[in-house]
Design a protein around this motif. Structure first.
Motif, mmCIF file in Angstrom:
data_model
loop_
_atom_site.group_PDB
_atom_site.id
_atom_site.type_symbol
_atom_site.label_atom_id
_atom_site.label_comp_id
_atom_site.label_asym_id
_atom_site.label_seq_id
_atom_site.Cartn_x
_atom_site.Cartn_y
_atom_site.Cartn_z
ATOM 1 N N VAL A 145 -50.098 53.344 -0.771
ATOM 2 C CA VAL A 145 -49.999 52.557 0.453
ATOM 3 C C VAL A 145 -51.162 51.573 0.519
ATOM 4 C CG1 VAL A 145 -50.142 52.680 2.974
ATOM 5 C CG2 VAL A 145 -48.700 54.302 1.730
ATOM 6 N N ARG A 146 -52.345 52.030 0.193
ATOM 7 C CA ARG A 146 -53.537 51.172 0.258
ATOM 8 C C ARG A 146 -53.396 49.970 -0.691
ATOM 9 N NH1 ARG A 146 -57.739 52.371 2.695
ATOM 10 N NH2 ARG A 146 -57.525 54.620 2.522
ATOM 11 N N MET A 147 -52.884 50.204 -1.897
ATOM 12 C CA MET A 147 -52.704 49.097 -2.848
ATOM 13 C C MET A 147 -51.733 48.055 -2.317
ATOM 14 S SD MET A 147 -52.462 51.264 -6.413
ATOM 15 C CE MET A 147 -52.048 49.848 -7.447
ATOM 16 N N VAL A 148 -50.621 48.510 -1.728
ATOM 17 C CA VAL A 148 -49.624 47.587 -1.170
ATOM 18 C C VAL A 148 -50.218 46.836 0.015
ATOM 19 C CG1 VAL A 148 -47.378 47.455 -0.001
ATOM 20 C CG2 VAL A 148 -47.645 48.890 -2.037
ATOM 21 N N ALA A 149 -50.959 47.547 0.869
ATOM 22 C CA ALA A 149 -51.581 46.900 2.029
ATOM 23 C C ALA A 149 -52.535 45.794 1.586
ATOM 24 C CB ALA A 149 -52.315 47.938 2.865
ATOM 25 N N GLU A 150 -53.326 46.069 0.572
ATOM 26 C CA GLU A 150 -54.284 45.068 0.089
ATOM 27 C C GLU A 150 -53.579 43.887 -0.577
ATOM 28 O OE1 GLU A 150 -57.005 47.270 -2.401
ATOM 29 O OE2 GLU A 150 -57.904 48.283 -0.670
ATOM 30 N N GLU A 151 -52.561 44.178 -1.383
ATOM 31 C CA GLU A 151 -51.851 43.114 -2.107
ATOM 32 C C GLU A 151 -51.126 42.159 -1.164
ATOM 33 O OE1 GLU A 151 -50.168 40.820 -5.189
ATOM 34 O OE2 GLU A 151 -51.837 42.240 -5.246
ATOM 35 N N PHE A 152 -50.536 42.688 -0.093
ATOM 36 C CA PHE A 152 -49.706 41.862 0.791
ATOM 37 C C PHE A 152 -50.351 41.616 2.154
ATOM 38 C CE2 PHE A 152 -46.827 43.855 -2.276
ATOM 39 C CZ PHE A 152 -46.202 42.729 -2.788
ATOM 40 N N SER A 153 -51.637 41.920 2.262
ATOM 41 C CA SER A 153 -52.391 41.714 3.510
ATOM 42 C C SER A 153 -51.686 42.340 4.709
ATOM 43 C CB SER A 153 -52.618 40.219 3.760
ATOM 44 O OG SER A 153 -53.316 39.645 2.686
ATOM 45 N N LEU A 154 -51.398 43.631 4.573
ATOM 46 C CA LEU A 154 -50.694 44.383 5.610
ATOM 47 C C LEU A 154 -51.590 45.468 6.177
ATOM 48 C CD1 LEU A 154 -47.366 45.037 3.665
ATOM 49 C CD2 LEU A 154 -47.662 43.410 5.533
ATOM 50 N N GLU A 155 -51.253 45.905 7.371
ATOM 51 C CA GLU A 155 -51.853 47.127 7.901
ATOM 52 C C GLU A 155 -51.285 48.289 7.086
ATOM 53 O OE1 GLU A 155 -54.114 47.346 10.400
ATOM 54 O OE2 GLU A 155 -54.139 45.148 10.531
ATOM 55 N N LEU A 156 -52.014 49.401 7.056
ATOM 56 C CA LEU A 156 -51.549 50.564 6.289
ATOM 57 C C LEU A 156 -50.163 51.026 6.764
ATOM 58 C CD1 LEU A 156 -54.818 52.669 5.890
ATOM 59 C CD2 LEU A 156 -53.640 51.304 4.158
ATOM 60 N N ASN A 157 -49.937 50.955 8.076
ATOM 61 C CA ASN A 157 -48.637 51.357 8.630
ATOM 62 C C ASN A 157 -47.496 50.510 8.069
ATOM 63 O OD1 ASN A 157 -48.014 53.492 10.205
ATOM 64 N ND2 ASN A 157 -48.060 52.357 12.139
ATOM 65 N N GLY A 158 -47.696 49.200 8.008
ATOM 66 C CA GLY A 158 -46.672 48.291 7.482
ATOM 67 C C GLY A 158 -46.393 48.542 6.007
#
Length: 192
Positions: A145-158
């Motif tokens: 989740v953290r990797m996806v959040a960082e890659e796409f500039s998202l909150e962890l929930n998103g």
């Protein structure tokens, strides 16, 4: 994890069909025979539907065999159904039948394909942001989740929601990991 190879040409031979698959009753018989031979899905199972040697099929075959397998897979946690070995005609029919099924029933079904060692999605019902995350998983092999959040500039929930949607559609698998590594799960596509 256990990988089970479903040989569609062998199932067709059992009911005396050649390399062209048609008619809903034939597909129903093949589906039932495949369940008897390969079993119902258990957590961690990967069913690979090998269509090698099949020249063409009808939309009713796709609906009764492939779509029913996907519906069955979706009922079991951390399972997957992958199609491989499609001829150009089979790919066209599978894609068209899926599009029609999604339109008529409002299902949001996509099919996972594996050709020449590369995964792709068949189906027009996956959102653009979900496809981007799917492509990110392909590129990175395993993601959190953290990797996806960082890659796409998202909150962890998103980020978690996007990965969960892919997982719930059985388009990715996941395994637990320690929280200090960036999240509860790692999401991935298995090496087959």
């Amino acid at each position: 994890m256990e990988t089970k190879m479903i040989s569609v040409s062998a199932l067709a031979e059992q009911i005396e069909l050649s390399n062209v698959l048609y008619l809903r009753p034939n597909a129903k018989t093949m589906f039932d025979n495949s369940i008897n031979q390969y079993g119902t899905p258990l957590q961690g199972d990967i069913f690979v539907c090998d269509l090698s040697g099949i020249e063409d099929c009808s939309g009713s075959f796709v609906d009764e065999f492939i779509h029913n397998w996907i519906r069955l897979i979706r009922k079991t946690e951390n399972t997957m159904f992958v199609i491989t070995g499609m001829s150009e005609d089979v790919y066209y029919t599978v894609s068209s039948a899926l599009s029609l099924r999604n339109k008529l029933s409002r299902e949001a079904m996509s099919i996972l394909s594996l050709e020449n060692g590369a995964y792709s999605l068949i189906g027009d019902k996956i959102e653009k942001n979900m496809r981007e995350v799917f492509d990110f998983i392909i590129k990175n092999k395993k993601v959190t989740v953290r990797m996806v959040a960082e890659e796409f500039s998202l909150e962890l929930n998103g980020a978690s929601n996007r990965l969960k949607k892919l997982y719930d559609s059985r388009l990715v698998m996941r395994e637990e990991q320690s929280l200090e590594n960036g999240g509860k799960y790692e999401y991935f596509l298995p090496q087959i």
